[in-house]
Design an enzyme around this catalytic site. Structure first.
Site, mmCIF file in Angstrom:
data_model
loop_
_atom_site.group_PDB
_atom_site.id
_atom_site.type_symbol
_atom_site.label_atom_id
_atom_site.label_comp_id
_atom_site.label_asym_id
_atom_site.label_seq_id
_atom_site.Cartn_x
_atom_site.Cartn_y
_atom_site.Cartn_z
ATOM 1 N N PRO A 132 16.479 -13.292 -8.892
ATOM 2 C CG PRO A 132 14.963 -12.778 -10.592
ATOM 3 C CD PRO A 132 15.220 -13.788 -9.526
ATOM 4 C CE1 TYR A 133 15.203 -8.485 -1.788
ATOM 5 C CE2 TYR A 133 15.799 -10.691 -1.082
ATOM 6 C CZ TYR A 133 15.565 -9.372 -0.793
ATOM 7 O OH TYR A 133 15.698 -8.924 0.501
#
Length: 209
Positions: A124-125
């Site tokens: 996600p990052y």
């Protein structure tokens, strides 16, 4: 004119602000609340209260370039990654474009364009960084994107490499990243460039030519 530092209270942001102040490079540290002011005030660094999850347009006034060093951090969930690393970055780029900011310096992540190769927990990052970088590239704002590898707390050597394909390790100290940011901020002619960054054997100025 000043450089607005978004994410100034982070580990890299603080080091960069201190280096810039010592080098007489005017910066404005964007911080989220008054509890974060004391550290900056003790060093004579200007602050502005603003929140990436709210309206922060006022923070840009009087600044002609931006350093985006904000990050949700390793201890938050995907919701904060979406709001800070993605939506916050996109909003900052859009504000910079609408206000005619002269340059946007994005602190991204190495291999941000290879989301599925990242460890599952980091995807996600990395996806947020990938989207933010892509948005900046297609904006009207001149830019520089720095993509550091795995961050450490080692002391600054002020020596790095951008040749990550031939590097022996994938690490870089936060202190070296802060020095690299200062080099970019001071080199006003540097734009439309992207650099992957690791600890290495070249002086920062030479590596970022």
């Amino acid at each position: 004119m000043k450089t607005l530092v978004i994410g100034a209270n982070g580990q890299i942001g603080r080091q960069f602000c201190e280096l810039a102040h010592e080098a007489d490079v005017p910066v404005r540290a964007m911080i989220r609340d008054t509890s974060q002011q004391a550290w900056f005030q003790a060093r004579g660094i200007e602050t502005v209260l603003a929140d990436l999850e709210s309206n922060f347009r006022h923070a840009f006034y009087g600044c002609d370039q931006v350093v985006f060093a904000a990050g949700s951090g390793p201890h938050t969930g995907p919701d904060k990654t979406l709001m800070i690393d993605l939506n916050g970055a996109l909003s900052a780029v859009d504000l910079a474009a609408s206000l005619g900011i002269g340059r946007f310096i994005m602190l991204s992540a190495m291999r941000a364009d290879k989301v599925l190769e990242a460890p599952t927990k980091l995807r996600p990052y990395i996806a947020a960084k990938h989207a933010a970088d892509a948005h900046l590239r297609t904006s009207r704002v001149p830019y520089v994107i720095l993509k550091p590898g795995r961050l450490t707390d080692e002391a600054a050597t002020q020596r790095v490499t951008t040749d990550v394909a031939n590097a022996d390790d994938n690490r870089i100290s936060r202190a070296n990243v802060a020095h690299a940011l200062l080099e970019v901020v001071r080199n006003r002619e540097l734009r439309q460039h992207e650099f992957s960054l690791l600890d290495g054997d070249k002086a920062i100025g030479e590596a970022l030519r």
